[in-house]
Design a protein around this motif. Structure first.
Motif, mmCIF file in Angstrom:
data_model
loop_
_atom_site.group_PDB
_atom_site.id
_atom_site.type_symbol
_atom_site.label_atom_id
_atom_site.label_comp_id
_atom_site.label_asym_id
_atom_site.label_seq_id
_atom_site.Cartn_x
_atom_site.Cartn_y
_atom_site.Cartn_z
ATOM 1 N N GLY A 253 -0.019 -17.813 -1.301
ATOM 2 C CA GLY A 253 -0.507 -16.641 -0.591
ATOM 3 C C GLY A 253 -1.168 -15.650 -1.521
ATOM 4 N N ASP A 254 -1.849 -14.672 -0.933
ATOM 5 C CA ASP A 254 -2.506 -13.617 -1.692
ATOM 6 C C ASP A 254 -1.520 -12.502 -2.018
ATOM 7 O OD1 ASP A 254 -4.895 -15.001 -1.441
ATOM 8 O OD2 ASP A 254 -5.544 -13.854 0.311
ATOM 9 N N ILE A 255 -1.791 -11.819 -3.119
ATOM 10 C CA ILE A 255 -1.049 -10.616 -3.477
ATOM 11 C C ILE A 255 -2.057 -9.478 -3.541
ATOM 12 C CG2 ILE A 255 0.366 -9.447 -5.199
ATOM 13 C CD1 ILE A 255 1.408 -12.161 -6.083
ATOM 14 N N ASN A 256 -1.905 -8.483 -2.662
ATOM 15 C CA ASN A 256 -2.831 -7.355 -2.601
ATOM 16 C C ASN A 256 -2.059 -6.055 -2.753
ATOM 17 O OD1 ASN A 256 -5.037 -9.078 -2.091
ATOM 18 N ND2 ASN A 256 -4.632 -9.045 0.103
ATOM 19 N N VAL A 257 -2.424 -5.270 -3.763
ATOM 20 C CA VAL A 257 -1.747 -4.007 -4.051
ATOM 21 C C VAL A 257 -2.761 -2.876 -3.979
ATOM 22 C CG1 VAL A 257 -0.416 -2.696 -5.741
ATOM 23 C CG2 VAL A 257 -0.082 -5.173 -5.544
ATOM 24 N N PHE A 258 -2.410 -1.819 -3.225
ATOM 25 C CA PHE A 258 -3.223 -0.604 -3.135
ATOM 26 C C PHE A 258 -2.331 0.563 -3.531
ATOM 27 C CE2 PHE A 258 -5.345 -3.658 -0.522
ATOM 28 C CZ PHE A 258 -6.698 -3.374 -0.636
ATOM 29 N N ALA A 259 -2.567 1.098 -4.741
ATOM 30 C CA ALA A 259 -1.721 2.154 -5.295
ATOM 31 C C ALA A 259 -2.573 3.370 -5.637
ATOM 32 C CB ALA A 259 -0.988 1.639 -6.531
ATOM 33 N N VAL A 260 -1.887 4.461 -6.015
ATOM 34 C CA VAL A 260 -2.592 5.708 -6.353
ATOM 35 C C VAL A 260 -2.655 5.894 -7.865
ATOM 36 C CG1 VAL A 260 -2.137 6.918 -4.202
ATOM 37 C CG2 VAL A 260 -0.404 6.933 -6.003
ATOM 38 N N GLY A 261 -3.487 6.879 -8.285
ATOM 39 C CA GLY A 261 -3.859 7.031 -9.683
ATOM 40 C C GLY A 261 -2.755 7.401 -10.639
ATOM 41 N N ASP A 262 -1.627 7.899 -10.149
ATOM 42 C CA ASP A 262 -0.525 8.236 -11.045
ATOM 43 C C ASP A 262 0.323 7.023 -11.399
ATOM 44 O OD1 ASP A 262 -1.271 10.888 -11.116
ATOM 45 O OD2 ASP A 262 0.008 11.451 -9.422
ATOM 46 N N ARG B 253 0.859 -1.181 0.000
ATOM 47 C CA ARG B 253 0.000 0.000 0.000
ATOM 48 C C ARG B 253 0.895 1.230 0.000
ATOM 49 N NH1 ARG B 253 -0.982 1.380 5.828
ATOM 50 N NH2 ARG B 253 -0.203 -0.362 7.069
ATOM 51 N N THR B 254 0.634 2.141 -0.906
ATOM 52 C CA THR B 254 1.532 3.276 -1.060
ATOM 53 C C THR B 254 0.834 4.459 -1.706
ATOM 54 O OG1 THR B 254 3.638 3.992 -2.018
ATOM 55 C CG2 THR B 254 2.357 2.391 -3.289
ATOM 56 N N ASN B 255 1.263 5.641 -1.302
ATOM 57 C CA ASN B 255 0.807 6.877 -1.940
ATOM 58 C C ASN B 255 1.834 7.389 -2.945
ATOM 59 O OD1 ASN B 255 -1.497 6.856 -0.326
ATOM 60 N ND2 ASN B 255 -0.465 7.969 1.314
ATOM 61 N N THR B 256 2.931 6.654 -3.109
ATOM 62 C CA THR B 256 3.935 6.984 -4.119
ATOM 63 C C THR B 256 3.620 6.189 -5.383
ATOM 64 O OG1 THR B 256 5.593 7.314 -2.394
ATOM 65 C CG2 THR B 256 6.399 7.007 -4.634
ATOM 66 N N PRO B 257 3.489 6.826 -6.527
ATOM 67 C CA PRO B 257 3.099 6.108 -7.748
ATOM 68 C C PRO B 257 4.054 4.968 -8.097
ATOM 69 C CG PRO B 257 2.948 8.479 -8.077
ATOM 70 C CD PRO B 257 3.619 8.285 -6.757
ATOM 71 N N LEU B 258 3.486 3.869 -8.570
ATOM 72 C CA LEU B 258 4.275 2.759 -9.090
ATOM 73 C C LEU B 258 4.513 3.034 -10.571
ATOM 74 C CD1 LEU B 258 2.408 -0.253 -7.421
ATOM 75 C CD2 LEU B 258 4.336 1.081 -6.537
ATOM 76 N N THR B 259 5.717 3.464 -10.896
ATOM 77 C CA THR B 259 6.022 3.874 -12.269
ATOM 78 C C THR B 259 7.114 3.025 -12.914
ATOM 79 O OG1 THR B 259 7.567 5.520 -11.388
ATOM 80 C CG2 THR B 259 5.330 6.262 -11.890
ATOM 81 N N GLY B 260 7.873 2.298 -12.108
ATOM 82 C CA GLY B 260 8.926 1.450 -12.653
ATOM 83 C C GLY B 260 8.434 0.020 -12.777
ATOM 84 N N PRO B 261 9.249 -0.864 -13.274
ATOM 85 C CA PRO B 261 8.850 -2.271 -13.329
ATOM 86 C C PRO B 261 8.520 -2.806 -11.936
ATOM 87 C CG PRO B 261 10.830 -1.885 -14.641
ATOM 88 C CD PRO B 261 10.579 -0.630 -13.859
ATOM 89 N N VAL B 262 7.433 -3.548 -11.836
ATOM 90 C CA VAL B 262 7.013 -4.184 -10.592
ATOM 91 C C VAL B 262 6.808 -5.663 -10.871
ATOM 92 C CG1 VAL B 262 5.226 -4.335 -8.819
ATOM 93 C CG2 VAL B 262 5.921 -2.094 -9.693
ATOM 94 N N HIS B 263 7.519 -6.516 -10.122
ATOM 95 C CA HIS B 263 7.400 -7.962 -10.297
ATOM 96 C C HIS B 263 7.170 -8.598 -8.927
ATOM 97 C CE1 HIS B 263 8.667 -7.615 -14.471
ATOM 98 N NE2 HIS B 263 9.695 -6.880 -14.073
ATOM 99 N N LEU B 264 5.994 -9.195 -8.747
ATOM 100 C CA LEU B 264 5.606 -9.797 -7.479
ATOM 101 C C LEU B 264 5.295 -11.273 -7.714
ATOM 102 C CD1 LEU B 264 3.036 -7.029 -6.432
ATOM 103 C CD2 LEU B 264 5.517 -7.027 -6.038
ATOM 104 N N SER B 265 5.810 -12.153 -6.848
ATOM 105 C CA SER B 265 5.525 -13.578 -7.002
ATOM 106 C C SER B 265 5.575 -14.272 -5.655
ATOM 107 C CB SER B 265 6.521 -14.236 -7.967
ATOM 108 O OG SER B 265 7.838 -14.174 -7.457
ATOM 109 N N THR B 266 4.662 -15.214 -5.449
ATOM 110 C CA THR B 266 4.661 -16.026 -4.232
ATOM 111 C C THR B 266 4.222 -17.436 -4.583
ATOM 112 O OG1 THR B 266 3.768 -16.295 -1.991
ATOM 113 C CG2 THR B 266 2.303 -15.304 -3.615
ATOM 114 N N THR B 267 4.815 -18.410 -3.913
ATOM 115 C CA THR B 267 4.438 -19.791 -4.156
ATOM 116 C C THR B 267 3.138 -20.152 -3.456
ATOM 117 O OG1 THR B 267 5.758 -20.538 -2.270
ATOM 118 C CG2 THR B 267 6.845 -20.483 -4.426
#
Length: 283
Positions: A197-206, A181-195
């Motif tokens: 479990g859940d993956i939950n992302v809360f990002a902002v509009g930019d 969870r972040t208020n800083t925009p995700l603008t670069g490559p993002v790679h998430l992986s788990t063997t």
């Protein structure tokens, strides 16, 4: 560089003789029950130059025995790394002492290619059945975040830019949830992986990028209330689309669990408990 590393063993037992009323005496062996206590966190300030806010710092963390939590707090003047042992049934003082004597913590900051880098890791030098290490990193900045762990959650709060997080691909334990969870925009490559479990992302509009979200045996939920998604291709356990015209990849994959990706202009970094299981469709 800060290290902790040594080893000791303590075994306690009690032998007592008693008599059954009306019967012959017999030997009874009782194990002393020691009270369970709450372990204290071991907190260190990384050696090396100090990371300040808005320095585009890179944070790298590894923990093969438990969780990794990274909190970005711009009010901090230096990063800290805390490690705390944990066991579901609790721990005695003797067990805590033995774990701490076999605990290795590495925390250092270096200047690499004109960029500040914080490296942190925690490991046990011998096997303690059921014992996990919970790692907490607080830092003024993390524009690039790289995390690997097993047998615990990865939680990232306030990070931005580029993120690589993998759970269950090191050590012997299973993967865990990946929570962002972040208020800083995700603008670069993002790679998430788990063997597992859940993956939950809360990002902002930019935030922007090409979405590729996959659950091998669960559901994928996408909720974009701030921003626009184009070229959408939803399918069972799979979703692709382009968020705000971005070209960097935003990928998330779980072998067993749910993927939830939420984009809203809200204060995701508020303190206190956060309900990561909620999505736009759930509320």
């Amino acid at each position: 560089m800060f290290r902790i590393s040594v080893s000791t063993v303590l075994v306690l037992a009690l032998s007592a003789g008693c008599t059954v009323p009306g019967g012959a005496p017999y030997d009874q062996h009782e194990r002393v029950t020691q009270p369970r206590v709450e372990p204290a966190s071991i907190t260190v300030i990384p050696s090396g130059p100090t990371i300040a806010k808005e320095t585009l710092a890179r944070v790298e963390a590894e923990n093969p025995h438990g969780s990794v939590r990274i909190f970005v707090d711009e009010s901090l003047t230096a990063p800290t790394v805390s490690v705390k042992p944990f066991a579901p049934g609790g721990l005695t003082k003797a067990e805590i002492k033995e774990i701490e004597d076999n605990l290795s913590i590495i925390a250092e900051t270096i200047l690499e290619q004109n960029r500040m880098v914080l490296r942190a890791s925690a490991a046990l030098q011998m096997d303690f059945e059921g014992v996990r290490l919970d790692m907490l990193i607080r830092t003024p900045d993390s524009s690039t975040t790289v995390v690997r762990n097993a047998d615990g959650v990865i939680e990232l709060v306030g990070v931005g830019g580029q993120i690589v997080a993998s759970s269950g691909e090191m050590g012997t334990g299973p993967g865990g949830n990946i929570l962002i969870r972040t208020n800083t925009p995700l603008t670069g490559p993002v790679h998430l992986s788990t063997t597992q479990g859940d993956i939950n992302v809360f990002a902002v509009g930019d935030s922007a990028g090409t979405l590729e979200l996959t659950s091998d045996d669960g559901s994928v939920v996408v909720n974009v209330e701030s921003g626009a998604v184009s070229a959408v291709r939803p399918d069972d356990g799979f979703y692709t689309g382009v968020l705000n015209g971005g070209t960097n990849t935003l990928t998330a994959r779980t072998n067993r669990g749910r993927v939830s990706f939420n984009v809203e202009n809200k204060n995701w970094e508020t303190s206190g408990p956060f309900e990561y299981a909620r999505t736009g469709r759930d509320r």
